[in-house]
Design a protein around this motif. Structure first.
Motif, PDB file in Angstrom:
ATOM      1  N   ARG A 138       0.835  -1.210   0.000  1.00  0.00           N
ATOM      2  CA  ARG A 138       0.000   0.000   0.000  1.00  0.00           C
ATOM      3  C   ARG A 138       0.867   1.256   0.000  1.00  0.00           C
ATOM      4  O   ARG A 138       0.580   2.232  -0.705  1.00  0.00           O
ATOM      5  CB  ARG A 138      -0.948   0.008   1.199  1.00  0.00           C
ATOM      6  CG  ARG A 138      -2.109  -0.944   1.071  1.00  0.00           C
ATOM      7  CD  ARG A 138      -3.158  -0.734   2.151  1.00  0.00           C
ATOM      8  NE  ARG A 138      -2.647  -0.857   3.508  1.00  0.00           N
ATOM      9  CZ  ARG A 138      -2.566  -2.002   4.180  1.00  0.00           C
ATOM     10  NH1 ARG A 138      -2.940  -3.139   3.619  1.00  0.00           N
ATOM     11  NH2 ARG A 138      -2.110  -2.019   5.423  1.00  0.00           N
ATOM     12  N   ARG A 139       1.935   1.242   0.762  1.00  0.00           N
ATOM     13  CA  ARG A 139       2.816   2.415   0.817  1.00  0.00           C
ATOM     14  C   ARG A 139       3.497   2.620  -0.533  1.00  0.00           C
ATOM     15  O   ARG A 139       3.650   3.754  -0.992  1.00  0.00           O
ATOM     16  CB  ARG A 139       3.830   2.257   1.937  1.00  0.00           C
ATOM     17  CG  ARG A 139       4.539   3.520   2.310  1.00  0.00           C
ATOM     18  CD  ARG A 139       3.635   4.659   2.717  1.00  0.00           C
ATOM     19  NE  ARG A 139       3.241   4.576   4.102  1.00  0.00           N
ATOM     20  CZ  ARG A 139       2.631   5.540   4.769  1.00  0.00           C
ATOM     21  NH1 ARG A 139       2.362   6.695   4.184  1.00  0.00           N
ATOM     22  NH2 ARG A 139       2.279   5.387   6.011  1.00  0.00           N
TER      23      ARG A 139
ATOM     24  N   LEU B 105       5.327  10.444   3.261  1.00  0.00           N
ATOM     25  CA  LEU B 105       6.261  10.227   2.149  1.00  0.00           C
ATOM     26  C   LEU B 105       6.803  11.569   1.679  1.00  0.00           C
ATOM     27  O   LEU B 105       6.095  12.572   1.682  1.00  0.00           O
ATOM     28  CB  LEU B 105       5.552   9.546   0.975  1.00  0.00           C
ATOM     29  CG  LEU B 105       5.141   8.107   1.181  1.00  0.00           C
ATOM     30  CD1 LEU B 105       4.268   7.645   0.017  1.00  0.00           C
ATOM     31  CD2 LEU B 105       6.357   7.214   1.319  1.00  0.00           C
TER      32      LEU B 105
ATOM     33  N   GLY C 109       1.017  10.690   0.558  1.00  0.00           N
ATOM     34  CA  GLY C 109       0.699   9.416   1.184  1.00  0.00           C
ATOM     35  C   GLY C 109      -0.073   9.619   2.481  1.00  0.00           C
ATOM     36  O   GLY C 109      -0.308  10.742   2.915  1.00  0.00           O
ATOM     37  N   THR C 110      -0.462   8.528   3.084  1.00  0.00           N
ATOM     38  CA  THR C 110      -1.193   8.570   4.340  1.00  0.00           C
ATOM     39  C   THR C 110      -0.384   9.317   5.389  1.00  0.00           C
ATOM     40  O   THR C 110       0.783   9.012   5.610  1.00  0.00           O
ATOM     41  CB  THR C 110      -1.491   7.144   4.830  1.00  0.00           C
ATOM     42  OG1 THR C 110      -2.227   6.462   3.818  1.00  0.00           O
ATOM     43  CG2 THR C 110      -2.294   7.148   6.115  1.00  0.00           C
TER      44      THR C 110
ATOM     45  N   GLU D 183       1.256   4.337  -2.747  1.00  0.00           N
ATOM     46  CA  GLU D 183       1.221   5.767  -2.427  1.00  0.00           C
ATOM     47  C   GLU D 183       2.409   6.503  -3.047  1.00  0.00           C
ATOM     48  O   GLU D 183       2.270   7.648  -3.480  1.00  0.00           O
ATOM     49  CB  GLU D 183       1.192   5.974  -0.915  1.00  0.00           C
ATOM     50  CG  GLU D 183      -0.104   5.534  -0.276  1.00  0.00           C
ATOM     51  CD  GLU D 183      -0.095   5.664   1.234  1.00  0.00           C
ATOM     52  OE1 GLU D 183       0.961   6.009   1.823  1.00  0.00           O
ATOM     53  OE2 GLU D 183      -1.152   5.432   1.839  1.00  0.00           O
TER      54      GLU D 183
END
Length: 110
Positions: A33-34, A73, A68-69, A37
């Motif tokens: 998931r990262r 990032l 990103g979340t 992102e």
């Protein structure tokens, strides 16, 4: 427009995955998931290559964007509109001292 990656960007991405997998006790889905992102952040850079916080001093003419979340990032890049490319110096995650590391990545050997 194309992205020219500094040779250490791959190492950055591997480090992000390793960090997430180690801190989550093996959650590869979280690492994936990262990375998605990161891809989304780079797509946004390609869409608007002159947008970002302009850096000064040794990184004059370079830009930084966070995404990103949790905005955890960071990408440091330099657009070269004449040659239709973006020089990507680094991808950082979390509390990494990206400013110090990016200074050493201004050269791409071209």
């Amino acid at each position: 427009m194309r992205i020219v990656r500094h040779p250490f960007v791959e190492r950055d991405l591997i480090g992000i995955v390793d960090h997430i997998v180690n801190t989550t006790e093996g959650d590869y889905a979280a690492a994936y998931r990262r990375l998605n992102e990161v891809d989304a952040l780079l797509v946004s850079v390609l869409a608007s290559p002159t947008s970002g916080v302009r850096l000064l001093g040794e990184l004059d003419s370079w830009l930084v964007r966070h995404g990103g979340t949790g905005q955890r990032l960071t990408v440091v890049f330099k657009p070269d509109l004449d040659n239709e490319c973006i020089y990507l110096a680094m991808v950082a995650f979390g509390g990494r001292d990206w400013m110090k590391a990016a200074v050493g990545r201004r050269g791409f050997g071209d």
